[in-house]
Design a protein around this motif. Sequence first.
Motif, PDB file in Angstrom:
ATOM      1  N   LEU A 148      50.947  30.369  44.068  1.00 12.62           N
ATOM      2  CA  LEU A 148      49.881  31.133  43.861  1.00 12.62           C
ATOM      3  C   LEU A 148      50.540  32.768  42.620  1.00 12.62           C
ATOM      4  O   LEU A 148      49.708  33.355  41.679  1.00 12.62           O
ATOM      5  CB  LEU A 148      49.752  32.092  45.050  1.00 12.62           C
ATOM      6  CG  LEU A 148      48.943  30.901  45.774  1.00 12.62           C
ATOM      7  CD1 LEU A 148      48.632  31.595  46.580  1.00 12.62           C
ATOM      8  CD2 LEU A 148      47.484  30.925  45.390  1.00 12.62           C
ATOM      9  N   GLY A 152      49.510  32.117  38.697  1.00 14.43           N
ATOM     10  CA  GLY A 152      48.518  32.227  38.833  1.00 14.43           C
ATOM     11  C   GLY A 152      46.621  32.188  39.377  1.00 14.43           C
ATOM     12  O   GLY A 152      45.921  32.002  39.381  1.00 14.43           O
ATOM     13  N   ARG A 154      44.312  30.465  42.186  1.00 17.51           N
ATOM     14  CA  ARG A 154      43.579  31.235  43.378  1.00 17.51           C
ATOM     15  C   ARG A 154      43.775  30.302  45.167  1.00 17.51           C
ATOM     16  O   ARG A 154      44.193  28.616  44.734  1.00 17.51           O
ATOM     17  CB  ARG A 154      42.232  30.585  43.582  1.00 17.51           C
ATOM     18  CG  ARG A 154      41.346  31.976  41.759  1.00 17.51           C
ATOM     19  CD  ARG A 154      39.622  31.960  41.819  1.00 17.51           C
ATOM     20  NE  ARG A 154      39.059  32.877  41.110  1.00 17.51           N
ATOM     21  CZ  ARG A 154      39.013  32.633  39.174  1.00 17.51           C
ATOM     22  NH1 ARG A 154      40.023  31.486  38.915  1.00 17.51           N
ATOM     23  NH2 ARG A 154      38.867  33.604  38.832  1.00 17.51           N
ATOM     24  N   HIS A 285      44.980  36.358  47.180  1.00 18.64           N
ATOM     25  CA  HIS A 285      44.692  36.608  45.745  1.00 18.64           C
ATOM     26  C   HIS A 285      45.827  38.021  45.599  1.00 18.64           C
ATOM     27  O   HIS A 285      45.825  38.559  44.556  1.00 18.64           O
ATOM     28  CB  HIS A 285      43.003  37.526  45.778  1.00 18.64           C
ATOM     29  CG  HIS A 285      42.838  36.876  44.471  1.00 18.64           C
ATOM     30  ND1 HIS A 285      42.112  36.145  44.266  1.00 18.64           N
ATOM     31  CD2 HIS A 285      42.181  37.776  44.479  1.00 18.64           C
ATOM     32  CE1 HIS A 285      41.201  36.156  43.563  1.00 18.64           C
ATOM     33  NE2 HIS A 285      41.553  37.164  42.969  1.00 18.64           N
ATOM     34  N   ARG A 288      48.163  36.654  43.090  1.00 13.78           N
ATOM     35  CA  ARG A 288      47.433  35.840  41.655  1.00 13.78           C
ATOM     36  C   ARG A 288      46.811  37.549  41.189  1.00 13.78           C
ATOM     37  O   ARG A 288      47.071  37.658  39.441  1.00 13.78           O
ATOM     38  CB  ARG A 288      46.186  35.730  41.862  1.00 13.78           C
ATOM     39  CG  ARG A 288      45.264  35.119  40.618  1.00 13.78           C
ATOM     40  CD  ARG A 288      43.676  34.298  41.230  1.00 13.78           C
ATOM     41  NE  ARG A 288      43.283  34.680  40.302  1.00 13.78           N
ATOM     42  CZ  ARG A 288      42.626  34.066  38.994  1.00 13.78           C
ATOM     43  NH1 ARG A 288      43.855  32.869  38.812  1.00 13.78           N
ATOM     44  NH2 ARG A 288      42.220  34.259  37.925  1.00 13.78           N
TER      45      ARG A 288
END
Length: 296
Positions: A148, A152, A154, A285, A288
Amino acid sequence: VFPKGTTFYDRSEEGATPERYSSVVERLRKELRTRRYAYLTERSYVQWVERFLSYRGGNEKSELRPEAVKEFLGYLAVERKVAAGTLNLALNALAFFFGKVLRVPLGELGRFSRSKKPKRLPVVLSRDEATRVLRELRGTCSLLAALLYGSGLRLMESVRLRVKDLDFDRSQILVRDGKGRKDRTTVLPEKLRPLLNNHLKTVKAMHEEDLRRGFGEAPFWPALARKYPHAPKEWMWQYVFPAGRLSVDPRSGAVLRHHFNQNALQKAVKTAAGKARVAKPVTCHTLRHSFATHLL
């Protein structure tokens, strides 16, 4: 304005969906599957429609009319005090239900046409904070979280990766059916190559054992399965991060090996952030967002 003394039932576990609507709920499931909606989307839409049908115990004659949707959304906003994103999700589910299943367009719903989400800056970790969080993770969660942050990806993109999506020669990852049903490529971090190779050896041994026992299938698209009946058992179609045990597919009823549980990763990342003493609301997230920021 809601009638005084009114009892609301908008959860299927609190008030069962009226039996007379069981067939229309099945029509909803069939329509979602025909249009190839993801299982999580199907489950969410069905739950919201069931909550709508269970609203007020299903006693209103107007419950399957667009006017009832506005009242239901008002109830969610005023009584339940749900967030804007939740309200939009309920509206999307009901718009699909009325428009595609009942063939009755909702029309203009006034201020409930779409709730605006407040614009907030994303939480971003410093390089030191990201490193500290990753150090607190173990096993599969450690490798997933590193992907992640390093690629990057999800959350759902990472757990749904198939073996064929890893291109070691080009050092890239192919993301299939990403957000908006779009494909894209992203970087495969050099530091993770040996870890992924070792991980895949373990996963392949697990897959071979499944085949020996008469199993070995991964979830597959029905249309492709009819065209390529042996594909679900092929190595390249297996999940890079499979579940620890076999389970029954909720749609087909077949015994398959699904992907790693995304909720387990979410909990692990949150726990790791606490142990690392990072005073920020860290989620999957967040990793990310940190990847994108650290590229600048």
